[in-house]
Motif scaffolding. Structure first.
Motif, short mmCIF file in Angstrom:
data_model
loop_
_atom_site.label_atom_id
_atom_site.label_comp_id
_atom_site.label_asym_id
_atom_site.label_seq_id
_atom_site.Cartn_x
_atom_site.Cartn_y
_atom_site.Cartn_z
N GLN A 1 0.82 -1.30 0.07
CA GLN A 1 -0.09 -0.24 -0.09
C GLN A 1 0.69 1.15 -0.07
OE1 GLN A 1 -3.15 0.42 -0.51
NE2 GLN A 1 -3.66 -1.80 -0.48
N LEU A 2 1.89 1.06 0.52
CA LEU A 2 2.90 2.47 0.49
C LEU A 2 3.30 2.50 -0.93
CD1 LEU A 2 5.11 1.72 3.67
CD2 LEU A 2 3.38 3.53 3.38
N THR B 1 -8.57 2.92 22.71
CA THR B 1 -7.54 4.27 22.39
C THR B 1 -6.95 4.00 21.19
OG1 THR B 1 -7.35 4.27 24.89
CG2 THR B 1 -5.78 5.64 23.33
N LEU B 2 -6.90 4.99 20.34
CA LEU B 2 -6.09 4.90 18.97
C LEU B 2 -5.41 5.80 18.89
CD1 LEU B 2 -9.40 4.25 18.49
CD2 LEU B 2 -8.66 3.67 16.12
N GLY B 3 -3.98 5.64 18.45
CA GLY B 3 -3.09 6.52 18.01
C GLY B 3 -2.86 6.31 16.33
N ILE B 4 -3.21 7.50 15.50
CA ILE B 4 -3.32 7.29 14.31
C ILE B 4 -2.17 8.13 13.53
CG2 ILE B 4 -4.81 7.69 12.43
CD1 ILE B 4 -7.23 7.80 14.04
N THR B 5 -1.71 7.66 12.48
CA THR B 5 -0.54 8.52 11.74
C THR B 5 -0.83 8.34 10.29
OG1 THR B 5 1.79 8.86 11.46
CG2 THR B 5 1.17 6.53 11.70
N SER B 6 -0.35 9.30 9.45
CA SER B 6 -0.56 9.11 8.09
C SER B 6 0.40 9.01 7.33
CB SER B 6 -1.27 10.46 7.59
OG SER B 6 -0.60 11.66 7.63
N TRP B 7 0.71 8.56 6.07
CA TRP B 7 1.84 8.18 5.32
C TRP B 7 2.33 9.57 4.88
CZ3 TRP B 7 2.08 9.95 -0.01
CH2 TRP B 7 3.23 9.52 -0.43
N GLN B 8 3.73 9.48 5.01
CA GLN B 8 4.79 10.63 4.82
C GLN B 8 5.61 10.01 3.57
OE1 GLN B 8 6.54 12.14 8.46
NE2 GLN B 8 4.44 12.36 9.39
N GLN B 9 6.27 11.26 2.93
CA GLN B 9 7.24 10.91 1.88
C GLN B 9 8.39 10.02 2.36
OE1 GLN B 9 6.08 12.01 -1.34
NE2 GLN B 9 7.62 10.48 -2.18
N ASN B 10 8.80 9.05 1.67
CA ASN B 10 9.86 8.03 2.02
C ASN B 10 9.60 7.33 3.05
OD1 ASN B 10 11.50 9.24 0.04
ND2 ASN B 10 11.93 10.99 1.30
N THR C 1 8.79 3.98 5.36
CA THR C 1 9.02 2.46 5.20
C THR C 1 7.87 1.90 6.17
OG1 THR C 1 10.55 2.23 6.88
CG2 THR C 1 11.46 2.56 4.66
N THR C 2 7.89 0.53 5.95
CA THR C 2 6.54 -0.25 6.82
C THR C 2 6.99 0.08 8.27
OG1 THR C 2 6.42 -1.64 5.00
CG2 THR C 2 5.63 -2.38 6.91
N ASP C 3 8.54 -0.22 8.42
CA ASP C 3 8.65 -0.05 10.20
C ASP C 3 8.59 1.19 10.48
OD1 ASP C 3 9.25 -2.68 9.89
OD2 ASP C 3 11.37 -2.50 9.49
N VAL C 4 9.08 2.31 9.76
CA VAL C 4 8.82 3.70 10.14
C VAL C 4 7.47 4.03 10.43
CG1 VAL C 4 9.23 6.05 9.59
CG2 VAL C 4 11.23 4.28 9.28
N ILE C 5 6.63 3.68 9.57
CA ILE C 5 5.15 4.11 10.00
C ILE C 5 4.49 3.44 10.99
CG2 ILE C 5 4.28 2.80 8.02
CD1 ILE C 5 2.39 5.22 7.46
N ILE C 6 4.74 2.08 10.78
CA ILE C 6 4.07 1.34 12.23
C ILE C 6 4.58 1.91 13.39
CG2 ILE C 6 4.10 -1.07 13.21
CD1 ILE C 6 3.99 -2.26 10.35
N GLU C 7 6.15 2.00 13.49
CA GLU C 7 6.72 2.52 15.02
C GLU C 7 6.03 3.95 15.21
OE1 GLU C 7 11.12 3.76 16.82
OE2 GLU C 7 10.87 2.63 14.78
N ARG C 8 5.61 4.69 14.18
CA ARG C 8 5.06 5.96 14.33
C ARG C 8 3.78 6.04 14.98
NH1 ARG C 8 6.41 8.60 9.91
NH2 ARG C 8 4.48 8.41 9.09
N ALA C 9 3.10 4.94 14.25
CA ALA C 9 1.69 4.73 14.89
C ALA C 9 1.80 4.50 16.50
CB ALA C 9 1.02 3.62 14.09
N GLN C 10 2.68 3.50 16.83
CA GLN C 10 2.78 2.99 18.19
C GLN C 10 3.33 4.31 19.14
OE1 GLN C 10 2.68 0.17 20.14
NE2 GLN C 10 3.05 1.48 21.68
N ASP C 11 4.09 5.37 18.58
CA ASP C 11 4.48 6.44 19.42
C ASP C 11 3.41 7.25 19.69
OD1 ASP C 11 7.12 5.43 19.41
OD2 ASP C 11 7.76 6.65 17.98
N THR C 12 2.40 7.38 18.41
CA THR C 12 1.17 8.19 18.53
C THR C 12 0.27 7.59 19.81
OG1 THR C 12 1.54 8.93 16.32
CG2 THR C 12 -0.76 9.35 17.29
N LEU C 13 0.20 6.18 19.78
CA LEU C 13 -0.68 5.69 20.62
C LEU C 13 -0.24 5.97 22.21
CD1 LEU C 13 -3.07 3.60 21.74
CD2 LEU C 13 -1.42 1.77 21.24
N SER C 14 1.22 5.73 22.22
CA SER C 14 1.83 6.14 23.65
C SER C 14 1.36 7.51 23.90
CB SER C 14 3.27 5.99 23.53
OG SER C 14 3.58 4.54 23.45
#
Length: 379
Positions: free
Chosen positions: A245-246, A343-352, A354-367
């Motif tokens: 999807q990326l 409880t939801l932490g949501i992030t959107s796709w940003q240029q460049n 990767t799968t690991d980066v966007i999933i980790e950012r979602a985890q940080d947003t949830l925290s």
């Protein structure tokens, strides 16, 4: 086995075809010379006439040999149009030198010749040939004048010379115009062919891109990639779908959002609930999450107590709308003993990304959402 035309060389074949068309004119001219001779309108004897016809035919055989062997490609003008016209000018001038009474009529042979050159030669080349033609004709008139022939008329010859000069100039301009139209047509054809090739390349690129997109959005129904308890995707399979999807988001410049979901107090129930009850509740929660999904959405069981939700083609507004529905759905689950809260932490796709980066950012947003006591946090 010998062939009249070369194999696998369409340009050379076209040149030979044009040459043979010109050579066929010599057959007609030879017959014309015989008609004029038999009518008693030729001043030369039969031996000279036959010799002239033979030389003309031999010249055409020589030109064909140059073309058939490919030797012509060494010249600036590989079509040998200039050479063919020079030979024809000499032959016609010779015929005119042998007649007097019908010279004016036979001058039209020059004009026919220049139409042959119009398709290959430009104005400068046509003017040079016109000058040679006019010089040859003047030479014939001068020789007749010096010979003081009884049927020679200086006034008629002068008028013929002027007419020839004017018509040759006009023919050169007309020939150049025809040549320019032909070149313009060829340029348009080449341009069109280039456009077609570019369209083919673009189509091929689009087909390859489409194949990747189709592969990316094709759902995987293999049960080995799903969690045995909830039927949701396993994390590694979810990551594969995120990667695809990326690619789509990057190629099509479409939005994409990922949410990390924590269900409370699911993580704190292991001390008071049996494992079987927790598993049953987890299945109910999973079914509740699946009930609010769109067809293109994907969800996985990230750990025993939280989930990951992929929302393709979803901007902030669409992602928040899905999050609100999910929170309402989880809150509506009747456990009779406790109240569930998502409880939801949501992030959107940003240029460049990767799968690991966007999933980790979602985890940080949830925290961040948990620390701030927010139910939905979009970052």
């Amino acid at each position: 086995m010998f062939s009249i035309f070369p194999q696998n060389d369409p340009k050379q074949t076209l040149r030979i075809q044009r040459m043979l068309m010109a050579a066929s004119s010599y057959v007609l001219l030879s017959n014309l010379a015989w008609v004029v001779y038999l009518a008693g309108l030729v001043r030369s004897d039969i031996v000279t006439l036959i010799a002239g016809i033979i030389l003309a035919l031999l010249s055409q055989a020589a030109i064909y040999a140059l073309l058939r062997t490919g030797f012509n490609k060494r010249f600036v003008d590989p079509s040998l149009t200039n050479l063919q016209m020079l030979v024809a000018i000499c032959w016609i001038t010779y015929l005119l030198s042998t007649v007097s009474a019908i010279r004016g009529v036979m001058m039209t042979l020059y004009f026919t010749l220049f139409f042959f050159g119009a398709f290959q030669l430009n104005k400068t080349q046509l003017f040079k040939l016109a000058s040679i033609t006019l010089a040859g004709f003047i030479g014939v008139v001068y020789l007749d004048y010096k010979a003081d022939l009884p049927d020679f008329d200086l006034t008629i010859s002068t008028v013929q010379t002027i007419i020839l000069a004017i018509v040759l100039i006009w023919m050169s301009y007309i020939g150049d115009y025809i040549h320019s139209l032909q070149e313009k047509g060829w340029r348009k054809l080449r341009s069109k062919n280039e456009e077609i090739e570019e369209e083919k390349l673009a189509r091929t690129h689009c087909e390859q891109k489409l194949a990747k997109l189709v592969e990316a959005i094709t759902p995987n129904q293999d049960t080995s990639v799903r969690d045995n308890l909830t039927g949701l995707l396993k994390l590694n399979e979810f990551q594969k779908i995120v990667s695809k999807q990326l690619i789509i988001a990057d190629a099509c410049n479409t939005p994409l959002s990922i949410a990390r979901i924590a269900i409370h107090p699911l993580a704190h129930m292991k001390d008071t609930w049996t494992q079987g009850d927790i598993e049953n509740l987890t299945k109910v929660i999973a079914d509740g999450i699946k009930s609010i999904l769109r067809d293109q959405d994907s969800v996985c069981r990230a750990t025993d107590y939280d989930f990951l939700l992929l929302l393709p083609n979803a901007n902030k507004k669409a992602a928040l709308r899905s999050a609100e529905r999910l929170c309402q759905q989880i809150a509506s689950i009747d456990t009779k003993a406790i109240t569930l809260k998502a409880t939801l932490g949501i992030t959107s796709w940003q240029q460049n990304d990767t799968t690991d980066v966007i999933i980790e950012r979602a985890q940080d947003t949830l925290s961040s959402a948990l620390e701030a006591g927010l139910q939905i946090h979009f970052e």
